[in-house]
Design an enzyme around this catalytic site. Sequence first.
Site, mmCIF file in Angstrom:
data_model
loop_
_atom_site.group_PDB
_atom_site.id
_atom_site.type_symbol
_atom_site.label_atom_id
_atom_site.label_comp_id
_atom_site.label_asym_id
_atom_site.label_seq_id
_atom_site.Cartn_x
_atom_site.Cartn_y
_atom_site.Cartn_z
ATOM 1 C CE LYS A 38 52.607 38.068 51.316
ATOM 2 N NZ LYS A 38 53.591 37.231 50.603
ATOM 3 N NE ARG A 136 58.587 33.795 47.125
ATOM 4 C CZ ARG A 136 57.552 33.785 47.971
ATOM 5 N NH1 ARG A 136 56.312 33.626 47.506
ATOM 6 N NH2 ARG A 136 57.749 33.894 49.264
ATOM 7 C CE1 TYR A 273 25.650 39.881 30.071
ATOM 8 C CE2 TYR A 273 26.494 39.813 32.317
ATOM 9 C CZ TYR A 273 26.109 40.536 31.208
ATOM 10 O OH TYR A 273 26.177 41.910 31.223
ATOM 11 C CG MET A 322 32.032 44.313 36.572
ATOM 12 S SD MET A 322 32.527 45.500 35.317
ATOM 13 C CE MET A 322 33.585 44.483 34.293
#
Length: 383
Positions: A38, A136, A273, A322
Amino acid sequence: MLEAYSRCWAEIDIKAIAHNVQEIQKLVGETKIMGIVKANAYGHGDVQCAKALKECGVDFFGVSSIDEALNLRNAGIDDNVLILGYTPEEHFHYLHEQNIIQSLVSLDYAKTLNEYAMTQNVQIRAHCKVDTGMCRTGIIYRDQSKNMDSILEEYQLSNIHVEGIFSHFPVSDELDKDSKEFTLHQIELFKEVLQQLEQHGINPGIRHIQNSYGILNYGDLGFDYCRPGLLYMGVTSDDSVEIESNPDFIPILSLYANVSLVKWIEPGQSVSYGRHFIAQKPTKVATMSIGYADGLPRLVSNKNLEVLVHGIRCPLIGNICMDQCMIDVTAVDDVKQGDVVCIVGQQGKEKVTIDEISRKAQTINNETLSCITSRVPRMEKRQ
């Protein structure tokens, strides 16, 4: 020197999967392996991992959703595929059209699926999910509420062929007294369900309960299948977590990026940044072409995460952007544009691990690996 494939890329050592499968098999004896692929095999590539597992004799695969199951089918993988999660009603038709097994997330869900199968005059394959403590999905079967009647009802639905049953461990990775008692009691509850099914003349079918840490810490429980995910990929969720076994796994993923620019900055100049890194001395800075949109977590910014350049550890400096980030390469001679930076893997005599990233991001390797995004090519390792 390793040559670049792309601006950044992952290399997958497909051949190491066979070694890791052998290490798993040593722990679980005759128990067969259901390969969990998965989330794109936790970021490693679901199809290529499934094909490598097939070559090792694995004949059963676990996925999260119908689209993941269809991806395997479209790649020519015709073995048993179990959807561990929920399939919406509008996609029920794929289950019988593509011979996919659905986990029954609740009795009501099973009844809805059965009603659909009756209208289509088909039989749909399924596994009964029993909730012994994960809270779950599945029918609750715990000391406080043992819903055996509901489990029996699922097996008796006219157009659902329940050919297996499973549960899941929430704390099999923890070895404190309470967690071990909880897990052992889950096993007792699961066996109790199996015994009651047999007493009612019902064959439970394929039985499976062990996840990766269930394999590492509880060995051969005598069920039909176990469900390793990260283990055949050669890693655990957290290298610092103590385990009861000592397997010799080989991590199959390495992660690389290119150097796009090298420059010197003077004392007082800042990087990236937020200006969180300010040079205290003349510093040689390399920009590398990977960022948080590729899956390198922004959370590890300014935490002294190290990568390898020419086999030398170099710290990331400033905030991860990014698409790019910066590293201090003052200690490395002859760094130039196009050089390969190793973010996970081995370069020269040094090694950096996915776990180093996860620890600084305060998460588990499952998440870090799964978050390597689709724009990062997965390439088979060059031998």
